[in-house]
Design a protein around this motif. Sequence first.
Motif, short mmCIF file in Angstrom:
data_model
loop_
_atom_site.label_atom_id
_atom_site.label_comp_id
_atom_site.label_asym_id
_atom_site.label_seq_id
_atom_site.Cartn_x
_atom_site.Cartn_y
_atom_site.Cartn_z
N PHE A 1 0.84 -1.20 0.00
CA PHE A 1 0.00 0.00 0.00
C PHE A 1 0.88 1.26 0.00
N ARG B 1 -8.39 0.63 4.04
CA ARG B 1 -9.44 1.64 3.82
C ARG B 1 -9.48 2.59 5.02
N GLN C 1 -18.32 -0.14 -1.96
CA GLN C 1 -18.15 -1.56 -2.23
C GLN C 1 -19.34 -2.08 -3.04
N HIS D 1 -8.90 6.93 -2.06
CA HIS D 1 -10.28 6.48 -2.24
C HIS D 1 -10.30 5.00 -2.65
N PHE D 2 -11.29 4.29 -2.16
CA PHE D 2 -11.42 2.85 -2.45
C PHE D 2 -12.79 2.53 -3.04
N HIS D 3 -12.81 1.76 -4.12
CA HIS D 3 -14.00 0.99 -4.42
C HIS D 3 -13.58 -0.46 -4.29
N THR D 4 -14.15 -1.14 -3.30
CA THR D 4 -13.82 -2.55 -3.07
C THR D 4 -14.82 -3.43 -3.82
N ASP E 1 -10.29 -2.23 -5.79
CA ASP E 1 -9.57 -3.32 -5.12
C ASP E 1 -10.46 -4.55 -5.00
N THR F 1 -8.64 -6.21 3.82
CA THR F 1 -8.15 -4.87 3.45
C THR F 1 -8.93 -3.73 4.09
N THR G 1 -15.10 5.50 0.47
CA THR G 1 -14.97 4.04 0.49
C THR G 1 -16.32 3.45 0.09
N VAL H 1 -8.24 3.38 -5.82
CA VAL H 1 -8.03 2.00 -6.26
C VAL H 1 -9.37 1.26 -6.36
#
Length: 384
Positions: free
Chosen positions: A101, A125, A171, A131-134, A114, A121, A169, A112
């Motif tokens: 990371f 976050r 998902q 920024h995350f889109h899981t 991810d 993970t 964040t 990302v």
Amino acid sequence: MLLTATRIHNGKHWLPEGTVIELSADGTIMALHDYTPSMDVQSYNGIICPGFVNTHCHLELSHMKGQLPEHTGLVPFLRNVAVLRNNYTQEQKITARSAAFSHMLANGIVAVGDIANTADTIDLREADKIHFHTFVEAIGFSETPSLQFEQAQSVLQQFAGQKQVKKITRQSMVPHAPYSVSRQLFSLIDKLDENALISVHNQECRAEDEYYLLKEGEIRDLLKAVGINDDFFIPSGKSSLQTYLQWLSPAHPVIFVHNTFTGRVDIEVAQTLLENVYWCLCPNANLYIENTLPDIPMLVEECKNICIGTDSLASNNSLSVFAELLTIKQHYPSLDWEVLLRWATFNGARALQLDNIIGSIDPGKAPGLLLINPEVDERVTILN
Ligand SMILES: [Zn+2]
């Protein structure tokens, strides 16, 4: 703060020479100006561009760096991952993904997409750095996949219940790949949220289409070897993509990942059926696993939106989007940096639905600014 450079790429195209970026202390773009001698401007040699978006990564596999042999082809690679991924302690996994990371941050990645098979993970976050889109992956090639679906739902809920941070964040549940997700499981994922952002490993090996066309080849052998009874599967006589898109609502925005063996007709079908389509390239992983690359000139001609991913450290030596661009440029020197940088910034931000805050140097956004010199080396300097 006022900044300029030899060239500025705003995420979409080059800005006119002499453009000056006005940046606030918190990294928001305030305005763009034409240079005048009275300005107190910090000037750089090289290209200023927005922060990179890594549209496809598996941070949870970071502990597998250097563990898997190269050029085995996808099917042996997948078998190796399945066998080895759990042969590590919790501490080894935590240390490796934290290092991966940090490496990603140092390479200028600001968001990302991810992939997650576990809730490991959540710690990254909660670090609140990017920024995350899981993409919580469901896997199950079965006529009755309710257990696999429930397992993915449980992981999805853990991400959804994560403590609130400043960065975005999000998902969604997604199918792993056409050869590991049955029509029945595609339908369950689809019905969970018919507007959800979908990412899917697509046509990463030739055997995938062979299975859908004829129910033969390496994928058939793989399913048999892992004890999956595929009697229920009837080959459609079409490519995988042209088959599974019938099982998804057209409202989904879809990121197709890899596309190593995707043809012109597949692209046309996807772009006709779906409104929001993104084609994610992970060239270093393709070279690592299959020792091949997608037909990038054909993709450039046909695809509406190309974006970039690094895939995981199981199949790559680095999680650097810039390194992926340099690989593409090395193989296809006629591709211009104007195009390549658009894939790595603006298109990635649109693919992850983050283009209202990152991906371009426009007033009101906070894209993160990078300085690169692609003709010189692969260093990325983070300006803010
Ligand atoms: Zn992947």
